[in-house]
Design an enzyme around this catalytic site. Structure first.
Site, PDB file in Angstrom:
ATOM      1  N   ILE A 245      47.427  64.175 132.758  1.00  0.00           N
ATOM      2  CA  ILE A 245      46.841  62.941 132.240  1.00  0.00           C
ATOM      3  C   ILE A 245      47.678  62.587 131.022  1.00  0.00           C
ATOM      4  O   ILE A 245      47.579  63.247 129.992  1.00  0.00           O
ATOM      5  CB  ILE A 245      45.363  63.111 131.861  1.00  0.00           C
ATOM      6  CG1 ILE A 245      44.538  63.472 133.092  1.00  0.00           C
ATOM      7  CG2 ILE A 245      44.820  61.828 131.228  1.00  0.00           C
ATOM      8  CD1 ILE A 245      43.059  63.678 132.814  1.00  0.00           C
ATOM      9  N   PRO A 246      48.534  61.569 131.116  1.00  0.00           N
ATOM     10  CA  PRO A 246      49.607  61.381 130.123  1.00  0.00           C
ATOM     11  C   PRO A 246      49.178  60.701 128.831  1.00  0.00           C
ATOM     12  O   PRO A 246      49.647  59.605 128.501  1.00  0.00           O
ATOM     13  CB  PRO A 246      50.621  60.538 130.898  1.00  0.00           C
ATOM     14  CG  PRO A 246      49.771  59.702 131.803  1.00  0.00           C
ATOM     15  CD  PRO A 246      48.630  60.598 132.233  1.00  0.00           C
ATOM     16  N   CYS A 247      48.328  61.360 128.071  1.00  0.00           N
ATOM     17  CA  CYS A 247      47.929  60.793 126.780  1.00  0.00           C
ATOM     18  C   CYS A 247      49.114  60.732 125.821  1.00  0.00           C
ATOM     19  O   CYS A 247      49.082  59.999 124.830  1.00  0.00           O
ATOM     20  CB  CYS A 247      46.766  61.576 126.176  1.00  0.00           C
ATOM     21  SG  CYS A 247      47.073  63.331 125.934  1.00  0.00           S
ATOM     22  N   HIS A 248      50.181  61.490 126.122  1.00  0.00           N
ATOM     23  CA  HIS A 248      51.377  61.437 125.265  1.00  0.00           C
ATOM     24  C   HIS A 248      52.070  60.086 125.361  1.00  0.00           C
ATOM     25  O   HIS A 248      52.894  59.762 124.506  1.00  0.00           O
ATOM     26  CB  HIS A 248      52.349  62.557 125.636  1.00  0.00           C
ATOM     27  CG  HIS A 248      52.826  62.517 127.055  1.00  0.00           C
ATOM     28  ND1 HIS A 248      52.083  63.006 128.113  1.00  0.00           N
ATOM     29  CD2 HIS A 248      53.984  62.035 127.607  1.00  0.00           C
ATOM     30  CE1 HIS A 248      52.749  62.839 129.241  1.00  0.00           C
ATOM     31  NE2 HIS A 248      53.905  62.253 128.958  1.00  0.00           N
ATOM     32  N   ARG A 249      51.750  59.278 126.373  1.00  0.00           N
ATOM     33  CA  ARG A 249      52.369  57.962 126.530  1.00  0.00           C
ATOM     34  C   ARG A 249      51.647  56.867 125.751  1.00  0.00           C
ATOM     35  O   ARG A 249      52.021  55.700 125.845  1.00  0.00           O
ATOM     36  CB  ARG A 249      52.429  57.594 128.018  1.00  0.00           C
ATOM     37  CG  ARG A 249      53.332  58.513 128.828  1.00  0.00           C
ATOM     38  CD  ARG A 249      53.330  58.177 130.293  1.00  0.00           C
ATOM     39  NE  ARG A 249      53.977  59.236 131.057  1.00  0.00           N
ATOM     40  CZ  ARG A 249      53.801  59.446 132.347  1.00  0.00           C
ATOM     41  NH1 ARG A 249      52.996  58.643 133.035  1.00  0.00           N
ATOM     42  NH2 ARG A 249      54.412  60.440 132.963  1.00  0.00           N
TER      43      ARG A 249
END
Length: 288
Positions: A245-249
């Protein structure tokens, strides 16, 4: 991943942190290499093998100006196109092969009494992590600086679950995202504990393409909650599945990368790593 590769990521993380702190002085290749106690040649080779591009090119991917450029490009493609249609190749949207199933109240009632959870540790381009799964899908991924602490963190979420330290196919398939072309991946299922709002936020994050960025405000607008940026930020911060789940984006509207649950330098490393893979054909190999 071999021990040497683990050490290499730790060095790369340190290099990224040093470059970010000293960006205004544009440190030379020699300067960064010296900070890591490596020869310039060794550092250049190690960094390029990890990132796929030179330190100079990677630096471009991890600056505020690059982030602002991507956000500007996303104004149309991310919100009005990518969210609706999807992309092809390695930049395809996460939700083409990944979906979230929310846990029922009974599945996490009384601290997960009814849950059987498998967990294991694995090495990735961004360091060691703990991955956990139920029979329905991945329920937790966290980067691990300390295996014992990471497992205890998992137990705080499901204190009464039955745990078995073993690697299963659900975990292996999820971890293939680090090494395989996404076109070859099987459907990845996530089995998550969260409120309806949290799950909606996490589902929205899955729609941010690899190599692209979004902001808290844009996510809130996508959910028809334009004034809920703070609530969106809280939901993003509670993401239980690192990287998949790409919360880093998700970054600040100013272009600043912002904080990250598993370390801001790791977040920048992820953004740069993904950008380098989306722009690999244009990469040059010049020194800093």
């Amino acid at each position: 991943m071999k021990d040497q590769e683990i050490t290499d990521f730790n060095r790369i993380e340190k290099a990224i942190s040093f470059i970010r702190k000293n960006f205004k002085s544009q440190p030379s290749l020699d300067k960064v290499a010296n900070e890591l106690h490596l020869s310039p040649h060794h550092f250049q080779r190690m960094f390029t093998e990890w990132a796929g591009v030179s330190p100079k090119k990677f630096l471009q991917y991890t600056t505020v100006e690059y982030a602002k450029k991507i956000l500007k490009e996303n104004k149309f493609s991310l919100l009005d196109t990518a969210f609706e249609s999807g992309l092809s190749g390695t930049s395809r949207l996460h939700d083409l092969f990944m979906n979230i199933e929310g846990m029922t109240p009974g599945e996490y009632k009384n601290g997960g009494t009814s849950l059987s959870i498998n967990y294991s540790f694995a090495e990735t381009p961004f360091g060691r992590l703990l991955v956990a799964s139920t029979t329905k899908g991945i329920c937790y991924i966290s980067f691990s600086e300390n295996d014992t602490k990471s497992f205890k963190d998992l137990q705080t979420i499901f204190p009464n679950a039955n745990y078995t330290q073993t690697v299963d196919m659900i975990q292996q398939n999820a971890l293939f995202i680090f090494t395989h072309d996404w076109k070859k991946l099987n459907k990845i299922k996530l089995h998550l504990k969260g409120t309806d709002f949290q799950i909606k936020v996490w589902e929205t994050l899955l729609k941010i393409p690899m190599g692209k960025l979004s902001t808290y405000g844009e996510i809130a607008k996508r959910l028809d909650r334009p004034n809920a940026s703070r609530a969106v930020g809280t939901a993003i911060g509670s993401n239980p599945v690192a990287f998949l789940i790409p919360c880093h984006r998700v970054i600040q509207s100013s272009g600043e990368f912002g904080e990250y649950h598993w370390g801001s330098s790791r977040k920048v490393a992820m953004i740069g790593w993904e950008a380098s893979r989306m722009n690999l054909n244009d990469a040059d190999q010049n020194d800093l």
